[in-house]
Enzyme design. Structure first.
Site, PDB file in Angstrom:
ATOM      1  N   ASN A   1       5.428   6.370  -4.984  1.00  0.00           N
ATOM      2  CA  ASN A   1       5.776   7.320  -6.102  1.00  0.00           C
ATOM      3  C   ASN A   1       6.884   7.776  -6.479  1.00  0.00           C
ATOM      4  O   ASN A   1       6.821   8.287  -7.620  1.00  0.00           O
ATOM      5  CB  ASN A   1       4.593   7.229  -6.734  1.00  0.00           C
ATOM      6  CG  ASN A   1       4.369   8.847  -5.691  1.00  0.00           C
ATOM      7  OD1 ASN A   1       5.042   8.960  -5.025  1.00  0.00           O
ATOM      8  ND2 ASN A   1       3.571   9.369  -6.579  1.00  0.00           N
ATOM      9  N   CYS A   2       8.119   7.799  -5.858  1.00  0.00           N
ATOM     10  CA  CYS A   2       9.402   8.501  -5.827  1.00  0.00           C
ATOM     11  C   CYS A   2      10.413   7.515  -6.293  1.00  0.00           C
ATOM     12  O   CYS A   2      10.484   6.164  -6.110  1.00  0.00           O
ATOM     13  CB  CYS A   2       9.908   9.112  -4.430  1.00  0.00           C
ATOM     14  SG  CYS A   2      11.360   9.580  -4.436  1.00  0.00           S
TER      15      CYS A   2
END
Length: 103
Positions: free
Chosen positions: A8-9
């Site tokens: 999710n970066c």
């Protein structure tokens, strides 16, 4: 080529989109092998620890005083991302220098 990061970066996602044949390792789910951490720490030193992260801010002063490799083993999300390994060479972050070297 192997990319260590978080799914999710945003920065990791940008790096992933650039490459067709990259193995993604989610450090939260899969962790980082000790030998990879040791080699990356030898290359980048304390820059490998992201002291601006939410995880870092949640640590006590006692925890922050631990050796960097111990901290990264306990809290892999403390690692600055992405960490990219290509043919035994490591690259940290997704800066323009890293992009031009790998691109």
């Amino acid at each position: 080529m192997r990319l260590y990061g978080l799914k999710n970066c945003d920065t990791c996602r940008k790096a992933l989109k650039t490459f067709n044949d990259v193995e993604f390792v989610d450090v939260r789910a899969d962790g980082v092998p000790v030998e990879v951490l040791e080699k990356a720490f030898a290359a980048f030193g304390s820059a490998l620890v992201n002291t601006r992260s939410t995880t870092w801010r949640g640590l006590t002063e006692e925890e922050r005083a631990k050796p960097a490799l111990d901290l990264l083993a306990e809290h892999p999300t403390l690692m600055k991302r992405p960490l990219i390994e290509r043919n035994g060479e490591f690259f940290l972050g997704w800066t323009t220098d890293v992009q031009s070297t790998l691109g």
